[in-house]
Design an enzyme around this catalytic site. Structure first.
Site, PDB file in Angstrom:
ATOM      1  N   HIS A   1      -1.813  -2.059  -1.998  1.00  0.00           N
ATOM      2  CA  HIS A   1      -2.121  -3.420  -1.542  1.00  0.00           C
ATOM      3  C   HIS A   1      -3.090  -3.363  -0.353  1.00  0.00           C
ATOM      4  CE1 HIS A   1       2.068  -4.114  -3.254  1.00  0.00           C
ATOM      5  NE2 HIS A   1       1.368  -5.027  -3.905  1.00  0.00           N
TER       6      HIS A   1
ATOM      7  N   SER B   1       3.319   1.773  -6.609  1.00  0.00           N
ATOM      8  CA  SER B   1       3.866   0.527  -7.133  1.00  0.00           C
ATOM      9  C   SER B   1       5.086   0.171  -6.299  1.00  0.00           C
ATOM     10  CB  SER B   1       4.290   0.720  -8.597  1.00  0.00           C
ATOM     11  OG  SER B   1       5.202  -0.297  -8.979  1.00  0.00           O
TER      12      SER B   1
HETATM   13  P1  AMP Z   1       1.954  -6.872  -7.006  1.00  0.00           P
HETATM   14  O1  AMP Z   1       2.415  -7.120  -5.591  1.00  0.00           O
HETATM   15  O2  AMP Z   1       2.569  -5.686  -7.633  1.00  0.00           O
HETATM   16  O3  AMP Z   1       1.968  -8.116  -7.832  1.00  0.00           O
HETATM   17  O4  AMP Z   1       0.422  -6.490  -6.878  1.00  0.00           O
HETATM   18  C1  AMP Z   1      -0.494  -7.299  -6.172  1.00  0.00           C
HETATM   19  C2  AMP Z   1      -1.884  -6.748  -6.352  1.00  0.00           C
HETATM   20  O5  AMP Z   1      -1.929  -5.401  -5.879  1.00  0.00           O
HETATM   21  C3  AMP Z   1      -2.308  -6.688  -7.831  1.00  0.00           C
HETATM   22  O6  AMP Z   1      -3.677  -7.054  -7.916  1.00  0.00           O
HETATM   23  C4  AMP Z   1      -2.108  -5.242  -8.170  1.00  0.00           C
HETATM   24  O7  AMP Z   1      -2.949  -4.785  -9.221  1.00  0.00           O
HETATM   25  C5  AMP Z   1      -2.470  -4.568  -6.865  1.00  0.00           C
HETATM   26  N1  AMP Z   1      -1.906  -3.215  -6.800  1.00  0.00           N
HETATM   27  C6  AMP Z   1      -0.623  -2.859  -6.973  1.00  0.00           C
HETATM   28  N2  AMP Z   1      -0.482  -1.517  -6.912  1.00  0.00           N
HETATM   29  C7  AMP Z   1      -1.732  -1.007  -6.703  1.00  0.00           C
HETATM   30  C8  AMP Z   1      -2.275   0.306  -6.568  1.00  0.00           C
HETATM   31  N3  AMP Z   1      -1.512   1.393  -6.626  1.00  0.00           N
HETATM   32  N4  AMP Z   1      -3.611   0.421  -6.377  1.00  0.00           N
HETATM   33  C9  AMP Z   1      -4.415  -0.671  -6.317  1.00  0.00           C
HETATM   34  N5  AMP Z   1      -3.960  -1.930  -6.444  1.00  0.00           N
HETATM   35  C10 AMP Z   1      -2.645  -2.110  -6.631  1.00  0.00           C
END
Ligand code: AMP
Length: 284
Positions: free
Chosen positions: A41, A189
């Site tokens: 993030h 993640s």
């Molecule tokens: P989330 O909080 O999991 O919904 O993710 C929010 C944003 O962060 C989304 O655009 C995801 O694709 C991005 N994101 C999550 N994990 C990663 C990562 N390891 N590398 C780059 N972007 C990420």
């Protein structure tokens, strides 16, 4: 610390104030998240900060993108640490709405991107993408950013959002940020924190298999059904339960019968109870 706002009205007012204080050319970069923020993030916030004067992060664990049997209640919520990370990477405003703010009793609309939402993740999580596209449209309308930052980690999600923005003439540019990985290759993640030490070790097979398949394609491997089968077997042998391993077109996400210059490899598998996804682009 960034300013923390919980309502749509406060967000709009705060953005008006920020834009008033900034130059005429100032742009807003927006990073939508579900919180439990990690270095992946941070890479999005960092990119937004470098390209825009004003940076807005939303933190909302969106209930409508979780199926009833999924991990909505267990999903990690770490607001204080999240605000610190937002601060460290240069965030002006954090929108942290309650569910009732986003979905009042009278709420009755859905945004649906057809076609792309039926493949891969859509097949295994049939209501997921409608939840995502609906909440992202709402967030886009609330923040009205010039640019929004999405991770390559959620490849299909980003493809769907790009289609939505094109189809609905949403004036926000979608910016891709490469997947941030731990040194051993595991894609970061928020769900990685559910993994036991053994499961985390086993999960490394996902990035390894993607890399190996990429190498095989680049060294002339052309029987895609064989490559796919081998990848799936390898993931199973490591103790994971694969949902799919796809060799697909990078935009339509349709499965390929023969190699082409640009390919995306998509994988989803369960390590214990935790469902993980990863992907890799391949140029031939
Ligand atoms: P989330 O909080 O999991 O919904 O993710 C929010 C944003 O962060 C989304 O655009 C995801 O694709 C991005 N994101 C999550 N994990 C990663 C990562 N390891 N590398 C780059 N972007 C990420």
């Amino acid at each position: 610390m960034p300013r923390l706002v919980e309502t749509v009205e406060e967000t709009r007012q705060a953005l008006k104030d920020l834009r008033k204080k900034a130059t005429d050319e100032a742009t807003v970069g927006f990073v939508p998240t579900m919180g439990a923020l990690h270095r992946g993030h941070a890479a999005l916030i960092d990119a937004a900060q470098k390209e825009n004067e004003i940076v807005v992060v939303s933190i909302f664990v969106n209930p409508t993108q979780f199926a009833p049997e999924e991990d909505l209640d267990q999903y990690p919520r770490t607001l204080e640490a999240d605000l610190k990370l937002c601060d460290e990477y240069g965030t002006d405003l954090v929108f942290f709405p309650k569910s009732t703010e986003m979905y009042p009793d009278s709420f009755n609309s859905q945004v649906n991107v057809e076609g792309l939402n039926e493949l891969w993740e859509g097949e295994h999580r049939p209501t997921h993408f409608q939840g995502v596209t609906t909440v992202v449209s709402k967030l886009f309308n609330i923040v009205q950013a010039e640019r929004a930052y999405f991770g390559q980690k959620d490849y299909q999600q980003q493809a769907i959002i790009r289609q939505m923005v094109r189809d609905l003439n949403i004036p926000t540019e979608i910016v891709n940020v490469p997947t941030w990985r731990d040194e051993d290759g595991l894609a970061l993640s928020s769900r990685n924190q559910y993994l036991s030490t053994e499961e985390r070790q086993a999960a490394l097979i996902l990035s390894q298999t993607l890399k190996e398949t990429k190498t095989e394609l680049q060294s002339g491997g052309s029987i895609l059904t064989d490559l796919k089968q081998k990848a799936q077997q390898q993931i199973e042998q490591a103790g994971l339960e694969p949902d799919y391993f796809a060799i697909a077109h990078p935009e339509t996400l349709k499965e390929l019968a023969v190699p082409q210059p640009q390919i995306v490899l998509l994988v989803a598998a369960k390590a214990g109870q935790t469902r993980l996804i990863d992907n890799m682009l391949v140029e031939l």
